[in-house]
Motif scaffolding. Structure first.
Motif, PDB file in Angstrom:
ATOM      1  N   LYS A  54       1.343 -21.411  27.484  1.00 23.79           N
ATOM      2  CA  LYS A  54       1.264 -22.582  28.362  1.00 23.79           C
ATOM      3  C   LYS A  54       2.640 -23.222  28.545  1.00 23.79           C
ATOM      4  O   LYS A  54       3.000 -23.664  29.642  1.00 23.79           O
ATOM      5  CB  LYS A  54       0.273 -23.592  27.765  1.00 23.79           C
ATOM      6  CG  LYS A  54      -0.015 -24.780  28.656  1.00 23.79           C
ATOM      7  CD  LYS A  54      -0.983 -25.740  27.981  1.00 23.79           C
ATOM      8  CE  LYS A  54      -1.089 -27.046  28.773  1.00 23.79           C
ATOM      9  NZ  LYS A  54      -1.728 -28.113  28.002  1.00 23.79           N
ATOM     10  N   ALA A  55       3.418 -23.230  27.472  1.00 27.16           N
ATOM     11  CA  ALA A  55       4.755 -23.830  27.548  1.00 27.16           C
ATOM     12  C   ALA A  55       5.720 -22.982  28.367  1.00 27.16           C
ATOM     13  O   ALA A  55       6.773 -23.455  28.782  1.00 27.16           O
ATOM     14  CB  ALA A  55       5.309 -24.033  26.142  1.00 27.16           C
ATOM     15  N   MET A  56       5.342 -21.702  28.609  1.00 28.61           N
ATOM     16  CA  MET A  56       6.248 -20.790  29.328  1.00 28.61           C
ATOM     17  C   MET A  56       5.883 -20.646  30.811  1.00 28.61           C
ATOM     18  O   MET A  56       6.533 -19.892  31.532  1.00 28.61           O
ATOM     19  CB  MET A  56       6.194 -19.397  28.670  1.00 28.61           C
ATOM     20  CG  MET A  56       6.716 -19.323  27.249  1.00 28.61           C
ATOM     21  SD  MET A  56       8.463 -19.731  27.115  1.00 28.61           S
ATOM     22  CE  MET A  56       9.165 -18.418  28.116  1.00 28.61           C
ATOM     23  N   VAL A  57       4.858 -21.358  31.248  1.00 34.96           N
ATOM     24  CA  VAL A  57       4.331 -21.173  32.610  1.00 34.96           C
ATOM     25  C   VAL A  57       5.405 -21.358  33.685  1.00 34.96           C
ATOM     26  O   VAL A  57       5.445 -20.631  34.672  1.00 34.96           O
ATOM     27  CB  VAL A  57       3.142 -22.137  32.844  1.00 34.96           C
ATOM     28  CG1 VAL A  57       2.904 -22.388  34.320  1.00 34.96           C
ATOM     29  CG2 VAL A  57       1.880 -21.562  32.204  1.00 34.96           C
ATOM     30  N   HIS A  58       6.281 -22.336  33.489  1.00 40.85           N
ATOM     31  CA  HIS A  58       7.291 -22.619  34.517  1.00 40.85           C
ATOM     32  C   HIS A  58       8.591 -21.864  34.245  1.00 40.85           C
ATOM     33  O   HIS A  58       9.635 -22.218  34.786  1.00 40.85           O
ATOM     34  CB  HIS A  58       7.529 -24.127  34.618  1.00 40.85           C
ATOM     35  CG  HIS A  58       7.925 -24.776  33.323  1.00 40.85           C
ATOM     36  ND1 HIS A  58       7.121 -24.776  32.198  1.00 40.85           N
ATOM     37  CD2 HIS A  58       9.047 -25.426  32.959  1.00 40.85           C
ATOM     38  CE1 HIS A  58       7.743 -25.408  31.215  1.00 40.85           C
ATOM     39  NE2 HIS A  58       8.907 -25.807  31.649  1.00 40.85           N
ATOM     40  N   SER A  59       8.500 -20.817  33.417  1.00 43.66           N
ATOM     41  CA  SER A  59       9.635 -19.942  33.111  1.00 43.66           C
ATOM     42  C   SER A  59      10.884 -20.701  32.661  1.00 43.66           C
ATOM     43  O   SER A  59      11.976 -20.476  33.180  1.00 43.66           O
ATOM     44  CB  SER A  59      10.008 -19.081  34.330  1.00 43.66           C
ATOM     45  OG  SER A  59       8.894 -18.429  34.822  1.00 43.66           O
ATOM     46  N   ASN A 102      -4.083 -23.754  35.573  1.00 45.98           N
ATOM     47  CA  ASN A 102      -3.998 -25.210  35.770  1.00 45.98           C
ATOM     48  C   ASN A 102      -2.578 -25.711  35.516  1.00 45.98           C
ATOM     49  O   ASN A 102      -2.074 -26.572  36.243  1.00 45.98           O
ATOM     50  CB  ASN A 102      -4.960 -25.949  34.836  1.00 45.98           C
ATOM     51  CG  ASN A 102      -6.413 -25.718  35.230  1.00 45.98           C
ATOM     52  OD1 ASN A 102      -6.684 -25.268  36.337  1.00 45.98           O
ATOM     53  ND2 ASN A 102      -7.328 -26.008  34.324  1.00 45.98           N
ATOM     54  N   GLN A 103      -1.971 -25.175  34.462  1.00 44.25           N
ATOM     55  CA  GLN A 103      -0.605 -25.595  34.153  1.00 44.25           C
ATOM     56  C   GLN A 103       0.344 -25.171  35.285  1.00 44.25           C
ATOM     57  O   GLN A 103       1.253 -25.921  35.646  1.00 44.25           O
ATOM     58  CB  GLN A 103      -0.182 -25.005  32.798  1.00 44.25           C
ATOM     59  CG  GLN A 103       1.171 -25.458  32.301  1.00 44.25           C
ATOM     60  CD  GLN A 103       1.169 -26.892  31.769  1.00 44.25           C
ATOM     61  OE1 GLN A 103       0.181 -27.621  31.870  1.00 44.25           O
ATOM     62  NE2 GLN A 103       2.289 -27.295  31.200  1.00 44.25           N
ATOM     63  N   GLY A 104       0.114 -23.972  35.841  1.00 41.55           N
ATOM     64  CA  GLY A 104       0.900 -23.520  36.988  1.00 41.55           C
ATOM     65  C   GLY A 104       0.736 -24.477  38.166  1.00 41.55           C
ATOM     66  O   GLY A 104       1.711 -24.839  38.835  1.00 41.55           O
TER      67      GLY A 104
HETATM   68  P1  ADP Z   1       4.499 -36.047  33.685  1.00 39.32           P
HETATM   69  O1  ADP Z   1       5.675 -36.585  32.901  1.00 39.32           O
HETATM   70  O2  ADP Z   1       4.922 -35.363  34.965  1.00 39.32           O
HETATM   71  O3  ADP Z   1       3.386 -37.039  33.874  1.00 39.32           O
HETATM   72  P2  ADP Z   1       3.139 -35.021  31.404  1.00 39.32           P
HETATM   73  O4  ADP Z   1       4.158 -35.271  30.345  1.00 39.32           O
HETATM   74  O5  ADP Z   1       1.990 -35.971  31.565  1.00 39.32           O
HETATM   75  O6  ADP Z   1       3.902 -34.854  32.810  1.00 39.32           O
HETATM   76  O7  ADP Z   1       2.547 -33.583  31.178  1.00 39.32           O
HETATM   77  C1  ADP Z   1       1.436 -33.089  31.876  1.00 39.32           C
HETATM   78  C2  ADP Z   1       1.080 -31.717  31.359  1.00 39.32           C
HETATM   79  O8  ADP Z   1       2.205 -30.842  31.411  1.00 39.32           O
HETATM   80  C3  ADP Z   1       0.625 -31.715  29.933  1.00 39.32           C
HETATM   81  O9  ADP Z   1      -0.278 -30.636  29.771  1.00 39.32           O
HETATM   82  C4  ADP Z   1       1.910 -31.445  29.182  1.00 39.32           C
HETATM   83  O10 ADP Z   1       1.622 -30.876  27.930  1.00 39.32           O
HETATM   84  C5  ADP Z   1       2.573 -30.469  30.095  1.00 39.32           C
HETATM   85  N1  ADP Z   1       4.038 -30.506  30.040  1.00 39.32           N
HETATM   86  C6  ADP Z   1       4.880 -31.434  30.526  1.00 39.32           C
HETATM   87  N2  ADP Z   1       6.158 -31.102  30.319  1.00 39.32           N
HETATM   88  C7  ADP Z   1       6.134 -29.921  29.682  1.00 39.32           C
HETATM   89  C8  ADP Z   1       7.132 -29.032  29.200  1.00 39.32           C
HETATM   90  N3  ADP Z   1       8.434 -29.277  29.356  1.00 39.32           N
HETATM   91  N4  ADP Z   1       6.739 -27.895  28.582  1.00 39.32           N
HETATM   92  C9  ADP Z   1       5.437 -27.615  28.448  1.00 39.32           C
HETATM   93  N5  ADP Z   1       4.433 -28.397  28.895  1.00 39.32           N
HETATM   94  C10 ADP Z   1       4.784 -29.534  29.503  1.00 39.32           C
END
Ligand code: ADP
Ligand code: ADP
Length: 230
Positions: free
Chosen positions: A152-157, A106-108
């Motif tokens: 989850k925080a590393m999904v976008h590398s 989902n995060q991807g």
């Molecule tokens: P947007 O600013 O595009 O609306 P959000 O801040 O609402 O994005 O984040 C949506 C999802 O992505 C959440 O699950 C959030 O934890 C995650 N997310 C957003 N930015 C990052 C980041 N830099 N690193 C990790 N997770 C992130």
């Protein structure tokens, strides 16, 4: 560029109510985080650490000053700034009925990464959760959940991983596991920034430590020099 450049950053929170003063949480903080290391932001509760992280994450709006992530200004180039950083929040927030694999998929999707290009399996392996791939998140232990948050925080590398108090309220064994994971990720080239109020944690993990207190930077040195001073 430095991994992160903070210049004269100020955050004033609005007054919480009538008769109460506004809160100056950051009073003009400046420092660089060099690429490639493990950087510790150390300070007691209330020092302003989370405020700083939340500004970098785009969750809190700064009052003045500037912040750059991997050379991208968080105001002028918020999209690239955000893509250059992965944030591991303090609180654990998952839908309890999603599995670790689904959380990462989902995060991807959220980052617009096509199904074939997602790294969910590799990320689960990297945080030692491959065998929990299809378990409901609510059945995971606290340590597993924290590891899933890191994946989850590393999904976008991102080249930078920021952990906000990664071991607050965590037992000794789990703390050790999380430290090892941080070191593994760093040895693979990820610049790590972590906030902590444990001096011992900063000393063990970080090659450079900045100390913040009452919204002011009071030190910023290689760990060896800082410990030598004490
Ligand atoms: P947007 O600013 O595009 O609306 P959000 O801040 O609402 O994005 O984040 C949506 C999802 O992505 C959440 O699950 C959030 O934890 C995650 N997310 C957003 N930015 C990052 C980041 N830099 N690193 C990790 N997770 C992130
Ligand atoms: P730390 O993470 O180092 O514990 P914080 O950044 O959470 O510090 O808090 C810094 C100061 O700002 C504290 O005095 C805190 O009470 C205040 N603060 C934090 N968030 C808010 C907010 N949303 N509104 C008003 N004051 C806040």
């Amino acid at each position: 560029p430095p991994a992160i450049r903070i210049d004269n950053l100020v955050k004033e929170y609005a007054s919480p109510g009538p008769g109460e003063p506004p809160k100056l949480a950051l009073k003009g903080v400046s420092f660089d985080v060099p690429q490639g290391g493990v950087f510790g932001l150390l300070g007691p509760n209330g020092a302003g650490k989370s405020t700083l992280i939340n500004i970098l994450a785009g969750l809190v709006r700064k009052t003045s000053g500037s912040a750059e992530i991997w050379g991208f200004d968080i105001d002028d180039n918020p999209r690239n700034a955000k893509r250059s950083i992965g944030i591991v929040p303090q609180e654990i927030v998952f839908d309890p009925f999603f599995t670790p694999f689904e959380v990462l998929e989902n995060q991807g999707g959220f980052y617009g990464i096509g199904k074939k290009d997602r790294r969910s399996k590799d990320l689960l392996a990297a945080v030692h959760l491959s065998d929990k791939r299809d378990a409901y998140a609510r059945t995971l232990s606290g340590g597993m959940k924290r590891r899933l948050l890191i994946a989850k925080a590393m999904v976008h590398s991102p080249p930078i991983l920021v952990l906000d108090e990664p071991t607050a309220g965590v037992d000794v064994e789990l703390r050790r596991q999380l430290w090892e994971l941080v070191q593994e990720l760093n040895s693979e080239g990820v610049t790590v920034v972590l906030t902590t109020h444990y001096l011992e944690e900063a000393e063990q993990l970080c090659d450079r430590i900045a100390i913040i207190n009452h919204g002011e930077l009071i030190a910023n040195k290689p760990t060896k020099e800082l410990v030598g001073m004490a």
